[in-house]
Design a protein around this motif. Structure first.
Motif, PDB file in Angstrom:
ATOM      1  N   SER A 143       0.812  -1.215   0.000  1.00 24.74           N
ATOM      2  CA  SER A 143       0.000   0.000   0.000  1.00 24.74           C
ATOM      3  C   SER A 143       0.848   1.269   0.000  1.00 24.74           C
ATOM      4  N   LYS A 144       2.023   1.219   0.638  1.00 30.21           N
ATOM      5  CA  LYS A 144       2.881   2.404   0.727  1.00 30.21           C
ATOM      6  C   LYS A 144       4.028   2.380  -0.268  1.00 30.21           C
ATOM      7  N   GLY A 145       4.132   1.290  -1.037  1.00 26.32           N
ATOM      8  CA  GLY A 145       5.216   1.192  -2.014  1.00 26.32           C
ATOM      9  C   GLY A 145       6.585   1.209  -1.367  1.00 26.32           C
ATOM     10  N   LEU A 146       6.731   0.516  -0.235  1.00 22.56           N
ATOM     11  CA  LEU A 146       7.997   0.553   0.503  1.00 22.56           C
ATOM     12  C   LEU A 146       9.085  -0.214  -0.230  1.00 22.56           C
ATOM     13  N   ASN A 147      10.272   0.357  -0.259  1.00 26.93           N
ATOM     14  CA  ASN A 147      11.438  -0.392  -0.703  1.00 26.93           C
ATOM     15  C   ASN A 147      12.170  -0.898   0.545  1.00 26.93           C
ATOM     16  N   MET A 148      13.392  -1.358   0.381  1.00 22.36           N
ATOM     17  CA  MET A 148      14.123  -1.912   1.517  1.00 22.36           C
ATOM     18  C   MET A 148      14.362  -0.858   2.600  1.00 22.36           C
ATOM     19  N   GLU A 149      14.644   0.372   2.179  1.00 22.69           N
ATOM     20  CA  GLU A 149      14.863   1.434   3.154  1.00 22.69           C
ATOM     21  C   GLU A 149      13.580   1.734   3.913  1.00 22.69           C
ATOM     22  N   GLY A 150      12.449   1.737   3.204  1.00 25.22           N
ATOM     23  CA  GLY A 150      11.172   1.972   3.858  1.00 25.22           C
ATOM     24  C   GLY A 150      10.810   0.874   4.839  1.00 25.22           C
ATOM     25  N   LEU A 151      11.129  -0.378   4.464  1.00 21.55           N
ATOM     26  CA  LEU A 151      10.878  -1.495   5.370  1.00 21.55           C
ATOM     27  C   LEU A 151      11.738  -1.374   6.622  1.00 21.55           C
ATOM     28  N   ALA A 152      12.989  -0.971   6.445  1.00 26.63           N
ATOM     29  CA  ALA A 152      13.874  -0.786   7.600  1.00 26.63           C
ATOM     30  C   ALA A 152      13.303   0.263   8.551  1.00 26.63           C
ATOM     31  N   ALA A 153      12.793   1.361   7.988  1.00 24.06           N
ATOM     32  CA  ALA A 153      12.205   2.411   8.819  1.00 24.06           C
ATOM     33  C   ALA A 153      10.961   1.899   9.552  1.00 24.06           C
ATOM     34  N   LEU A 154      10.157   1.087   8.857  1.00 26.65           N
ATOM     35  CA  LEU A 154       8.968   0.512   9.488  1.00 26.65           C
ATOM     36  C   LEU A 154       9.350  -0.370  10.668  1.00 26.65           C
ATOM     37  N   LEU A 155      10.370  -1.198  10.501  1.00 28.65           N
ATOM     38  CA  LEU A 155      10.794  -2.088  11.580  1.00 28.65           C
ATOM     39  C   LEU A 155      11.397  -1.307  12.741  1.00 28.65           C
ATOM     40  N   LEU A 156      12.168  -0.285  12.432  1.00 29.28           N
ATOM     41  CA  LEU A 156      12.736   0.531  13.503  1.00 29.28           C
ATOM     42  C   LEU A 156      11.645   1.218  14.314  1.00 29.28           C
ATOM     43  N   GLY A 157      10.544   1.551  13.658  1.00 28.56           N
ATOM     44  CA  GLY A 157       9.442   2.194  14.354  1.00 28.56           C
ATOM     45  C   GLY A 157       8.728   1.289  15.347  1.00 28.56           C
ATOM     46  N   GLN A 158       9.003  -0.021  15.290  1.00 29.75           N
ATOM     47  CA  GLN A 158       8.340  -0.960  16.205  1.00 29.75           C
ATOM     48  C   GLN A 158       9.051  -1.080  17.552  1.00 29.75           C
ATOM     49  N   LYS A 159      10.231  -0.495  17.645  1.00 28.97           N
ATOM     50  CA  LYS A 159      11.037  -0.670  18.855  1.00 28.97           C
ATOM     51  C   LYS A 159      10.272  -0.261  20.118  1.00 28.97           C
ATOM     52  N   ALA A 160       9.630   0.893  20.071  1.00 26.17           N
ATOM     53  CA  ALA A 160       8.911   1.371  21.255  1.00 26.17           C
ATOM     54  C   ALA A 160       7.705   0.494  21.578  1.00 26.17           C
ATOM     55  N   HIS A 161       7.117  -0.118  20.555  1.00 26.26           N
ATOM     56  CA  HIS A 161       5.902  -0.913  20.760  1.00 26.26           C
ATOM     57  C   HIS A 161       6.197  -2.310  21.334  1.00 26.26           C
ATOM     58  N   ILE A 162       7.376  -2.847  21.024  1.00 23.33           N
ATOM     59  CA  ILE A 162       7.680  -4.213  21.478  1.00 23.33           C
ATOM     60  C   ILE A 162       8.544  -4.226  22.740  1.00 23.33           C
ATOM     61  N   LYS A 163       9.005  -3.040  23.160  1.00 23.50           N
ATOM     62  CA  LYS A 163       9.963  -2.968  24.264  1.00 23.50           C
ATOM     63  C   LYS A 163       9.502  -3.726  25.501  1.00 23.50           C
ATOM     64  N   ASP A 164       8.241  -3.576  25.860  1.00 28.90           N
ATOM     65  CA  ASP A 164       7.730  -4.214  27.089  1.00 28.90           C
ATOM     66  C   ASP A 164       7.040  -5.548  26.817  1.00 28.90           C
ATOM     67  N   LYS A 165       7.099  -6.013  25.577  1.00 29.75           N
ATOM     68  CA  LYS A 165       6.397  -7.245  25.217  1.00 29.75           C
ATOM     69  C   LYS A 165       7.322  -8.426  24.969  1.00 29.75           C
ATOM     70  N   ILE A 166       8.574  -8.158  24.624  1.00 29.62           N
ATOM     71  CA  ILE A 166       9.473  -9.267  24.306  1.00 29.62           C
ATOM     72  C   ILE A 166       9.818 -10.055  25.573  1.00 29.62           C
ATOM     73  N   PRO A 167       9.970 -11.360  25.461  1.00 30.79           N
ATOM     74  CA  PRO A 167      10.249 -12.180  26.646  1.00 30.79           C
ATOM     75  C   PRO A 167      11.656 -11.948  27.181  1.00 30.79           C
ATOM     76  N   PRO A 168      11.842 -12.040  28.496  1.00 30.96           N
ATOM     77  CA  PRO A 168      13.181 -11.885  29.083  1.00 30.96           C
ATOM     78  C   PRO A 168      14.147 -12.915  28.498  1.00 30.96           C
ATOM     79  N   GLY A 169      15.342 -12.470  28.203  1.00 27.86           N
ATOM     80  CA  GLY A 169      16.352 -13.374  27.661  1.00 27.86           C
ATOM     81  C   GLY A 169      16.365 -13.450  26.149  1.00 27.86           C
ATOM     82  N   LEU A 170      15.367 -12.887  25.472  1.00 23.12           N
ATOM     83  CA  LEU A 170      15.330 -12.976  24.008  1.00 23.12           C
ATOM     84  C   LEU A 170      16.491 -12.225  23.364  1.00 23.12           C
TER      85      LEU A 170
END
Length: 410
Positions: A143-170
């Motif tokens: 939908s957004k026509g993301l290339n590899m750089e756009g995908l990288a930015a999308l994944l980096l944007g998830q850091k704040a959302h997964i910070k408290d969800k990832i299991p200890p030790g991962l």
């Protein structure tokens, strides 16, 4: 604000989907959402880790584009059907293997300890979370026509959302001490092409002597001339019928457009590109022709930015077709040739074209094509197929071409 993939995934499953998932995996009542969120956050952390190299990022883009075709419109129906669950987990198992590689067992063990599940249930949860997340990523890529750089930015944007969800030790399983360290590995852009030094302009010469009064005089004369022209224009249009004996005419010379006759034609070589059309059909027809030209090249529909080797999502269908053709013809070996336009340094162009060819080769080998059947070659700007003096021509010259090196029909 970046898209919150965890929130999108939970919202997509809905209460009915989460309930069906909990029943299918035998999760404690009321724990389905938290368990799924942990599994999905684990997948996203693994994707961030894989994006630490350009080839890994290309693989993720390839996976996301393929997963966009998965039908996950009715999760509850899938989770209550044994056959559909089996099919989903087969897809998910391949995704988990590709994302985590040799870290997979350690990741599953961490998830098992965190959620208090058996190893088989933790594995099933991860295999379900992976295609759900990848499907959402695929939809955003399209939908957004993301290339590899756009995908990288999308994944980096998830850091704040997964910070408290990832299991200890991962993170330790992924070789990182914290989430910031993991995110820092993510490739955001390729190495830019070296640019020449900007020539500094000399300081303007100081006005001295007659120059101090010449410019004001010229400006004044210009103003008087303009007023005179306006006066003449008014006399012409005032409707008095006065005869105008003199009329100044301003002539604007326009440079005639350069005829589109493709000046500076590209010399004819034995490496003639394939005609524009469907890559898969042309390549299959070529392989079926016993008298095929061994030097013919087949450009893939891949576009690159001027200084990068990150293809966009629209580039991937031809790569998927090439993978299918390679799988159909085990006796086929090919060369992937990278080409650039003529801008910049020739040595930098050659390196850039090689990195592009290697990125496509990595997509093939990641899909299971034996590396001995594929070679990657950087040609640089040596073999243009269009005029490098136009932007359209440069875009055509930034290409990836496929050539057959050996073909044994089996």
């Amino acid at each position: 604000m970046a898209d919150n993939l965890l929130e999108m995934a939970v919202r997509h499953l809905g209460s009915s989907g989460l309930g069906a998932l909990g029943n299918a995996l035998g999760l404690p009542e009321g724990k389905s959402e938290s368990a799924f969120s942990t599994g999905a956050a684990t997948v996203l952390a693994g994707m961030l880790n894989k994006a630490g190299s350009e080839s890994g990022l290309g693989t993720l883009l390839n996976m996301a584009t393929k997963s966009n075709s998965m039908d996950l419109s009715n999760p509850a129906d899938i989770f209550t059907s044994p056959d559909k669950m089996t099919s989903l987990q087969e897809v998910g198992g391949n995704l988990v293997e590709s994302i985590f590689g040799d870290k997979r067992e350690g990741v599953i063990s961490t998830l098992t300890n965190s959620l208090g599940l058996s190893g088989s249930k933790a594995t099933s949860l991860l295999r379900i979370a992976a295609p759900v997340i990848m499907s959402l990523v695929g939809k955003l890529v399209k939908s957004k026509g993301l290339n590899m750089e756009g995908l990288a930015a999308l994944l980096l944007g998830q850091k704040a959302h997964i910070k408290d969800k990832i299991p200890p030790g991962l993170l330790s399983q992924l070789g990182a001490s914290n989430l910031d360290e993991l995110a820092e590995r993510t490739v955001v852009e390729t190495t830019p092409r070296p640019t020449g030094k900007v020539r500094s302009e000399p300081p303007p010469a100081k006005n001295s002597g007659w120059g101090k009064w010449l410019w004001p005089l010229l400006i004044a004369l210009g103003v008087l001339w303009a007023l005179n022209m306006c006066a003449k224009k008014e006399r012409m249009d005032d409707g008095t019928g006065a005869v105008i004996t003199e009329q100044d005419e301003v002539i604007v010379e326009e440079t005639p457009p350069t005829p589109d006759t493709t000046t500076t034609p590209v010399p004819d070589t034995t490496e003639a590109p394939a005609a524009t059309g469907d890559f898969g059909q042309q390549f299959r027809d070529y392989l079926a022709n016993a008298s095929r030209d061994p030097n013919r090249e087949f450009p893939l529909n891949i576009e690159f930015p001027t200084d990068g080797s990150m293809p966009n999502a629209a580039s991937l269908p031809d790569v998927q077709t090439l993978i299918a053709i390679m799988q159909e013809n085990p006796g086929l070996a090919i060369a992937i040739e990278g080409h650039t336009d003529s801008d910049g340094d020739a040595g930098a162009n050659q390196k850039l074209s090689e990195s592009r060819a290697q990125a496509v080769m990595k997509m093939l080998t990641d899909a299971g094509i034996d590396a001995s059947r594929v070679t990657a070659v950087g040609v640089g700007s040596a073999n243009p197929v269009a005029d490098n003096s136009t932007e359209e021509g440069k875009q055509k010259n930034r290409r990836i071409a496929v050539k057959v090196t050996t073909y044994e029909q089996q």
